[in-house]
Design an enzyme around this catalytic site. Structure first.
Site, PDB file in Angstrom:
ATOM      1  N   ARG A 162     -63.886   1.132  16.192  1.00  0.00           N
ATOM      2  CA  ARG A 162     -65.171   1.571  15.610  1.00  0.00           C
ATOM      3  C   ARG A 162     -65.251   1.254  14.114  1.00  0.00           C
ATOM      4  NH1 ARG A 162     -65.682   2.260  20.399  1.00  0.00           N
ATOM      5  NH2 ARG A 162     -66.873   3.921  21.440  1.00  0.00           N
ATOM      6  N   SER A 237     -71.377   9.044  20.904  1.00  0.00           N
ATOM      7  CA  SER A 237     -70.263   9.826  20.355  1.00  0.00           C
ATOM      8  C   SER A 237     -70.559  10.171  18.897  1.00  0.00           C
ATOM      9  CB  SER A 237     -68.974   9.016  20.389  1.00  0.00           C
ATOM     10  OG  SER A 237     -68.683   8.610  21.691  1.00  0.00           O
ATOM     11  N   GLU A 333     -68.438   9.599  13.658  1.00  0.00           N
ATOM     12  CA  GLU A 333     -68.532   8.184  13.985  1.00  0.00           C
ATOM     13  C   GLU A 333     -69.886   7.645  13.538  1.00  0.00           C
ATOM     14  OE1 GLU A 333     -69.788   5.333  16.718  1.00  0.00           O
ATOM     15  OE2 GLU A 333     -68.622   6.463  18.197  1.00  0.00           O
TER      16      GLU A 333
HETATM   17  N1  EPU Z   1     -63.204  14.872  28.036  1.00  0.00           N
HETATM   18  C1  EPU Z   1     -63.282  16.220  28.287  1.00  0.00           C
HETATM   19  N2  EPU Z   1     -64.461  16.866  28.029  1.00  0.00           N
HETATM   20  C2  EPU Z   1     -65.557  16.222  27.559  1.00  0.00           C
HETATM   21  C3  EPU Z   1     -65.474  14.848  27.297  1.00  0.00           C
HETATM   22  C4  EPU Z   1     -64.278  14.189  27.545  1.00  0.00           C
HETATM   23  O1  EPU Z   1     -62.309  16.848  28.725  1.00  0.00           O
HETATM   24  O2  EPU Z   1     -66.585  16.869  27.351  1.00  0.00           O
HETATM   25  C5  EPU Z   1     -61.943  14.159  28.349  1.00  0.00           C
HETATM   26  C6  EPU Z   1     -62.124  13.284  29.603  1.00  0.00           C
HETATM   27  O3  EPU Z   1     -61.850  13.994  30.766  1.00  0.00           O
HETATM   28  C7  EPU Z   1     -61.107  12.204  29.371  1.00  0.00           C
HETATM   29  C8  EPU Z   1     -61.108  12.040  27.870  1.00  0.00           C
HETATM   30  O4  EPU Z   1     -61.654  13.241  27.324  1.00  0.00           O
HETATM   31  O5  EPU Z   1     -59.821  12.616  29.753  1.00  0.00           O
HETATM   32  C9  EPU Z   1     -61.888  10.833  27.401  1.00  0.00           C
HETATM   33  O6  EPU Z   1     -63.258  10.953  27.780  1.00  0.00           O
HETATM   34  P1  EPU Z   1     -64.182   9.670  28.084  1.00  0.00           P
HETATM   35  O7  EPU Z   1     -63.517   8.761  29.027  1.00  0.00           O
HETATM   36  O8  EPU Z   1     -65.536  10.173  28.415  1.00  0.00           O
HETATM   37  O9  EPU Z   1     -64.228   8.869  26.730  1.00  0.00           O
HETATM   38  P2  EPU Z   1     -64.337   9.331  25.206  1.00  0.00           P
HETATM   39  O10 EPU Z   1     -63.040   9.077  24.537  1.00  0.00           O
HETATM   40  O11 EPU Z   1     -64.900  10.705  25.135  1.00  0.00           O
HETATM   41  C10 EPU Z   1     -65.028   6.945  24.378  1.00  0.00           C
HETATM   42  C11 EPU Z   1     -66.056   6.369  23.450  1.00  0.00           C
HETATM   43  C12 EPU Z   1     -67.417   6.258  24.156  1.00  0.00           C
HETATM   44  C13 EPU Z   1     -67.237   5.378  25.383  1.00  0.00           C
HETATM   45  C14 EPU Z   1     -66.175   6.021  26.293  1.00  0.00           C
HETATM   46  C15 EPU Z   1     -65.846   5.176  27.496  1.00  0.00           C
HETATM   47  C16 EPU Z   1     -65.371   7.003  21.200  1.00  0.00           C
HETATM   48  C17 EPU Z   1     -65.633   7.862  20.016  1.00  0.00           C
HETATM   49  N3  EPU Z   1     -66.172   7.177  22.259  1.00  0.00           N
HETATM   50  O12 EPU Z   1     -65.427   8.283  24.661  1.00  0.00           O
HETATM   51  O13 EPU Z   1     -68.322   5.602  23.267  1.00  0.00           O
HETATM   52  O14 EPU Z   1     -68.455   5.236  26.092  1.00  0.00           O
HETATM   53  O15 EPU Z   1     -64.929   6.172  25.545  1.00  0.00           O
HETATM   54  O16 EPU Z   1     -65.094   4.061  27.107  1.00  0.00           O
HETATM   55  O17 EPU Z   1     -64.462   6.172  21.155  1.00  0.00           O
HETATM   56  C18 EPU Z   1     -70.006   5.879  21.632  1.00  0.00           C
HETATM   57  O18 EPU Z   1     -69.257   5.306  20.836  1.00  0.00           O
HETATM   58  O19 EPU Z   1     -71.151   6.281  21.278  1.00  0.00           O
HETATM   59  C19 EPU Z   1     -69.557   6.130  22.996  1.00  0.00           C
HETATM   60  C20 EPU Z   1     -70.280   6.810  23.880  1.00  0.00           C
END
Ligand code: EPU
Length: 337
Positions: A162, A237, A333
């Site tokens: 990012r 995010s 972010e």
């Molecule tokens: N999780 C929770 N509760 C929540 C959300 C997430 O427990 O409310 C846990 C999930 O179960 C999982 C972990 O956190 O174990 C990661 O969650 P997820 O796969 O949804 O991905 P993220 O790390 O929350 C990142 C990006 C997203 C992108 C997704 C999928 C960042 C800051 N965000 O989210 O990007 O779509 O991975 O690759 O890196 C964005 O940048 O606007 C965005 C949506």
């Protein structure tokens, strides 16, 4: 070129914040951009792309330039690859769909990300195991002061999670006008190992997976988890996933053995901010016009008439709770103005 005074920016930012711009100019071609930059002093300019990664907390007492330059063309082709150039004002998802219609592979995992092509390199957009940098060749940008064009290669861009040179060394110095991507014409490299993608493909009953199936799976997952900005204002995010030192991780792991974690360096561990916020009991939390989304705690939402200040206050509350509970500092972010 369209010029308006005292213009509302509500429909120009995905949070749907109703602040005003002293002057708003929509730019449709490079010539218009050059003529506007020539007349305006650089310190009186505010550059707007798709407005999908920003939180506006006040009126903008400057000339807001909305880059709306459209156009997609193939600039080079080999047996295996196609080099596609998109102008900055193309909507990111529509561009991805265009590549898929032509059976060009690479961007399918990045389906349905809000925003425009021109701003995608700034934060090196990423999702489901793919980052923009994996398919980026170069971008053209105009120097706001000198009006000279410069081509930035992938190396020049200093891409990171990012992050890029456009958020650091040359912040506010250039406007990206077009981006070139290198995509596959056949033998596409399918990246389905990101857990949820395989599950979605199974649910959809897909056996012989192609790039369009991956795109459909990503669209399905995103629609389930992430609010549609047209219905519920948001900026994806809100925070970055924090990276902590192994020592701190070992301590936290004792208290929270189920905490998801990804090794990102020898001694560095990335923790999903969404999990932390969820664990802190804030998922679905609502404070008048603002809230933490009920399906993905990393997303802050505008329930209707929230001001940028209200969203900012909520974000500070979330940061304070995460610091108190986990001793982790969450970094936004989104860009806050
Ligand atoms: N999780 C929770 N509760 C929540 C959300 C997430 O427990 O409310 C846990 C999930 O179960 C999982 C972990 O956190 O174990 C990661 O969650 P997820 O796969 O949804 O991905 P993220 O790390 O929350 C990142 C990006 C997203 C992108 C997704 C999928 C960042 C800051 N965000 O989210 O990007 O779509 O991975 O690759 O890196 C964005 O940048 O606007 C965005 C949506």
């Amino acid at each position: 070129m369209k010029v308006s005074q005292n213009a509302s920016l509500k429909s120009y930012n995905t949070f749907g914040i109703d602040v005003k711009a002293k002057t708003l100019i929509s730019i449709n071609c490079i010539e218009e951009l050059i003529s506007v930059l020539d007349k305006n002093y650089a310190d009186d300019l505010f550059i707007l792309g798709g407005g999908s990664n920003m939180l506006l907390t006040q009126n903008i007492d400057a000339t807001v330039i909305h880059i709306d330059i459209k156009g997609i063309e193939v600039v080079r082709e080999t047996e295996e690859f196609v080099f596609v150039k998109s102008n900055a004002g193309e909507n990111w998802h529509e561009f991805v769909l265009h590549t898929l219609e032509n059976n060009w592979g690479g961007l399918e995992n990045l389906s349905l990300i809000p925003g425009n092509v021109g701003t995608s390199p700034i934060q090196n957009i990423g999702a489901y195991g793919v980052e923009l940098k994996d398919h980026f060749v170069s971008c053209d940008a105009i120097d706001i002061q000198t009006l000279e064009f410069k081509t930035f290669t992938a190396e020049d861009c200093e891409f990171d999670y990012r992050n890029s040179i456009f958020k650091n060394k040359v912040k506010g110095k250039y406007i990206i006008t077009s981006v070139v991507f290198k995509l596959t014409k056949s033998d596409h490299k399918l990246l389905t190992n990101y857990g949820a993608i395989n599950e979605a493909l199974d649910e959809m009953g897909i056996v012989n997976v192609g790039i369009r199936d991956i795109s459909n799976a990503v669209i399905k997952i995103r629609q389930q988890k992430l609010p549609d900005p047209k219905i519920l204002g948001n900026s994806g995010s809100f925070f970055k996933n924090p990276v902590i030192h192994n020592q701190q991780f070992e301590i936290l792991k004792k208290e929270f053995p189920e905490m998801p974690n990804y090794l990102v360096g020898k001694d560095s561990i990335k923790i999903p901010a969404g999990w932390l916020i969820d664990k802190a009991g804030l998922k679905g939390y609502r404070e008048e016009n603002t809230g933490v989304h009920k399906n993905q705690a990393l997303v802050l939402v505008n329930y209707g008439n929230a001001t940028g200040e209200e969203i900012l206050n909520l974000s500070r509350k979330v940061q304070a709770e995460i610091l108190a509970k986990f001793n982790i500092d969450l970094e936004p972010e989104v860009n806050i103005f």
